[in-house]
Design a protein around this motif. Sequence first.
Motif, PDB file in Angstrom:
ATOM      1  N   LYS A 178       0.818  -1.209   0.000  1.00  0.00           N
ATOM      2  CA  LYS A 178       0.000   0.000   0.000  1.00  0.00           C
ATOM      3  C   LYS A 178       0.855   1.263   0.000  1.00  0.00           C
ATOM      4  O   LYS A 178       0.501   2.260  -0.649  1.00  0.00           O
ATOM      5  N   ASP A 179       1.983   1.229   0.715  1.00  0.00           N
ATOM      6  CA  ASP A 179       2.815   2.436   0.755  1.00  0.00           C
ATOM      7  C   ASP A 179       3.411   2.743  -0.621  1.00  0.00           C
ATOM      8  O   ASP A 179       3.547   3.904  -1.011  1.00  0.00           O
ATOM      9  N   PHE A 180       3.742   1.685  -1.390  1.00  0.00           N
ATOM     10  CA  PHE A 180       4.257   1.908  -2.743  1.00  0.00           C
ATOM     11  C   PHE A 180       3.165   2.495  -3.631  1.00  0.00           C
ATOM     12  O   PHE A 180       3.430   3.425  -4.415  1.00  0.00           O
ATOM     13  N   ALA A 181       1.945   1.978  -3.522  1.00  0.00           N
ATOM     14  CA  ALA A 181       0.840   2.484  -4.339  1.00  0.00           C
ATOM     15  C   ALA A 181       0.575   3.955  -4.039  1.00  0.00           C
ATOM     16  O   ALA A 181       0.378   4.776  -4.957  1.00  0.00           O
ATOM     17  N   ALA A 182       0.586   4.326  -2.742  1.00  0.00           N
ATOM     18  CA  ALA A 182       0.351   5.719  -2.363  1.00  0.00           C
ATOM     19  C   ALA A 182       1.497   6.604  -2.840  1.00  0.00           C
ATOM     20  O   ALA A 182       1.280   7.728  -3.323  1.00  0.00           O
ATOM     21  N   ALA A 183       2.730   6.100  -2.723  1.00  0.00           N
ATOM     22  CA  ALA A 183       3.882   6.870  -3.177  1.00  0.00           C
ATOM     23  C   ALA A 183       3.851   7.068  -4.690  1.00  0.00           C
ATOM     24  O   ALA A 183       4.194   8.140  -5.199  1.00  0.00           O
TER      25      ALA A 183
END
Length: 427
Positions: free
Chosen positions: A134-139
């Motif tokens: 999820k953090d990669f998608a948000a980034a």
Amino acid sequence: MSAAAITLLAVFIGGLLTGVPIVFCIGLASVVTLWVADFPQMILAQRVLSGTNVLSLLAIPGFILAGELMMHGGLSKRLVRICQTLVQHVTGGLGMVTVLAATFFAAISGSAPATTAAIGGIMIPEMEKRGWKKDFAAALASAAGPIGQMIPPSIPMIIWGVVAEESISQLFLAGIIPGILIAAGLMILCYFTARRQGISAETSRATKSELINAIRDGKWALLAPIVILGGIYGGIFTPTEAAAIGVTYALVIGIFVHRELRIPDLFNITLKAMKTATVVCFIIAVASAFGWLVAIEQLPATIANGILSVSSNPYVLLFLLNLFLLFVGAIMDNIAAMIILGGVLQALGVHIGLDPTHLGAIVVINLAIGMATPPFGYSLFVGAATSNLSIEQVSKALWPMLLVQFVVLMLVTYVPFITLALPTLIR
């Protein structure tokens, strides 16, 4: 350096360090400096009025409203569907969809936060569901959003055109290839990240009929940038008039074609867009007074001479200019930065021998990267809010994307052809 100049910088930097919102840092520094320099306070009102009394600035609320209407009218989700049919069979395809959709939407909204919100709201949950972190998608959504600052119709390009008195149409053209290069770099990053995380291609290659159906359903979304940009470069209307055309187009398509835009929703949509536009215009107005004081106190020449004293090598100076702008973009609103530092940047550009259009592209791209850079990047805030993650979590996943953008920035800086090819061709 005079007492007034020292006061201006001290109050402004002190406000930033103590967490005062930047627009109030700018306003407070201007008021205190006028008092210290024994200038009449009426100058503040005069500069605020003259700073916003520019016809080209009318394009800003227009493009912001057009972006909101197109997002609520269903254009963004149709863009996502078209992009998905193009790359869904590739490893990392869903991440590539996020980047492609953001690039297309950028050509409609011209706003980094709007692009991050519109595309991130759709793609972050979908990427997480398909196994992406999820953090990669948000980034990724946060990093792709600032492409909206480069691809026309870019709001910062409009601001720089007003500040530097350069052709907005030429600046629009200068941002197209850099925006595409950053999009391509982020898509390559998605491929290698998917391989590293063990994410295979989401589905098989879309059939010809699926692609045709997606394009048929999204044809009005694809036509929007053609109408807006084609009209500008075809000499049919100006960039300011293009904003009004964009609003009209979004209303007609959203209400009568897609029928997803309801009349009762228009008030809230317009109110939201006007709140965003008011913030932008408020910053421009207050920064105009600050910028006038900066010029009066000859700070541009002082800062430019300080940078030029480090080296006489133009390549070194360009690198220092980029580092300076990246730092400014990470801590300061890009619109305020352009107005306040306009004189400094133009003086440096003249000394180095930069084409004014090339300089404008360098400035906008640097500050666009700052939109996703910790600690104060607006797109970073939007990406974190959309994903319900902390700024720290998104920031940790963001660094590879910032590295990609920095590499493209260096290419743009040292290979002027990248930004000047299209303006020269059209010219």
